[in-house]
Design an enzyme around this catalytic site. Sequence first.
Site, PDB file in Angstrom:
ATOM      1  N   ASP A   1       9.008 -16.338  18.566  1.00 44.40           N
ATOM      2  CA  ASP A   1      10.431 -16.033  18.554  1.00 44.40           C
ATOM      3  C   ASP A   1      10.999 -16.057  17.135  1.00 44.40           C
ATOM      4  O   ASP A   1      10.324 -16.419  16.168  1.00 44.40           O
ATOM      5  CB  ASP A   1      11.214 -16.950  19.505  1.00 44.40           C
ATOM      6  CG  ASP A   1      11.200 -18.412  19.078  1.00 44.40           C
ATOM      7  OD1 ASP A   1      11.416 -18.690  17.889  1.00 44.40           O
ATOM      8  OD2 ASP A   1      11.017 -19.287  19.949  1.00 44.40           O
ATOM      9  N   TYR A   2      12.236 -15.652  17.012  1.00 44.68           N
ATOM     10  CA  TYR A   2      12.901 -15.441  15.725  1.00 44.68           C
ATOM     11  C   TYR A   2      12.796 -16.654  14.803  1.00 44.68           C
ATOM     12  O   TYR A   2      12.560 -16.517  13.601  1.00 44.68           O
ATOM     13  CB  TYR A   2      14.373 -15.103  15.981  1.00 44.68           C
ATOM     14  CG  TYR A   2      15.179 -14.753  14.751  1.00 44.68           C
ATOM     15  CD1 TYR A   2      15.077 -13.488  14.164  1.00 44.68           C
ATOM     16  CD2 TYR A   2      16.054 -15.674  14.186  1.00 44.68           C
ATOM     17  CE1 TYR A   2      15.831 -13.163  13.038  1.00 44.68           C
ATOM     18  CE2 TYR A   2      16.803 -15.355  13.062  1.00 44.68           C
ATOM     19  CZ  TYR A   2      16.691 -14.096  12.488  1.00 44.68           C
ATOM     20  OH  TYR A   2      17.430 -13.789  11.376  1.00 44.68           O
TER      21      TYR A   2
END
Length: 237
Positions: free
Chosen positions: A105-106
């Site tokens: 994820d980011y």
Amino acid sequence: MERLNKFLASCGVASRRGADKLIEEGKVKVNGKVVTELGVSVNPANDTVTVDGIKVKPVADYSYIMLYKPKGCITTVSDDKGRKTVYDYLTDVNIPHLVPVGRLDYDTEGLLILTNDGDLTYSLTHPSHEVEKTYLVKVEGEMPEHKLAQLRKGVIVDGEKTNRSRVKLIEYKDGISRLRVTITEGRNRQIRKMFEAVERQVVFLKRIAVGELRLGGLARGAYRYLTDEEIAYLKTL
């Protein structure tokens, strides 16, 4: 004859599960006709298959790359919010259908494999294969033994209990616990949600290994091609 999703994987378009999604979304045509039914077979020698109007064919030579994904970028080709993607770190790589194996994820950094070998992507991401992923995790607060035991046995994430995991407390210092966590699943934001389930907030998350393949001394944002031995190892998982 060959299953359409397997054929698309051999073309490097996506994993078999990803190919199924493309089929369901109506993006795949066989001999000019849209196919939305799963389980369809094609004859690679005679049938013409297109994805989003582009003809695809099996990849002759596969490529395998390890990227140290930095935090602050996403694991997709593009982003409608204008955020950086992992492909911004591969600007000098020109390999068709190069896709990430799973996602980070980011706000998560670390080891990310990219390949155009759809069969390998499938084997490394399918839940039944239970490929181990190891993370370095930092959380706010202490981690008493009973919370570690909860994580090891499995906690409820999105209404479903996680598999057993290996969790080792490395140290507790200045209000932060450092841990090494190994899981065999790949649910969305799983590590963060596991710690939320035991009332702890993750402040740093880094994937350091997939199976025995380790990130090593690769710098943030840097990449390298996997060795023949590493590729052979991944195909055994």
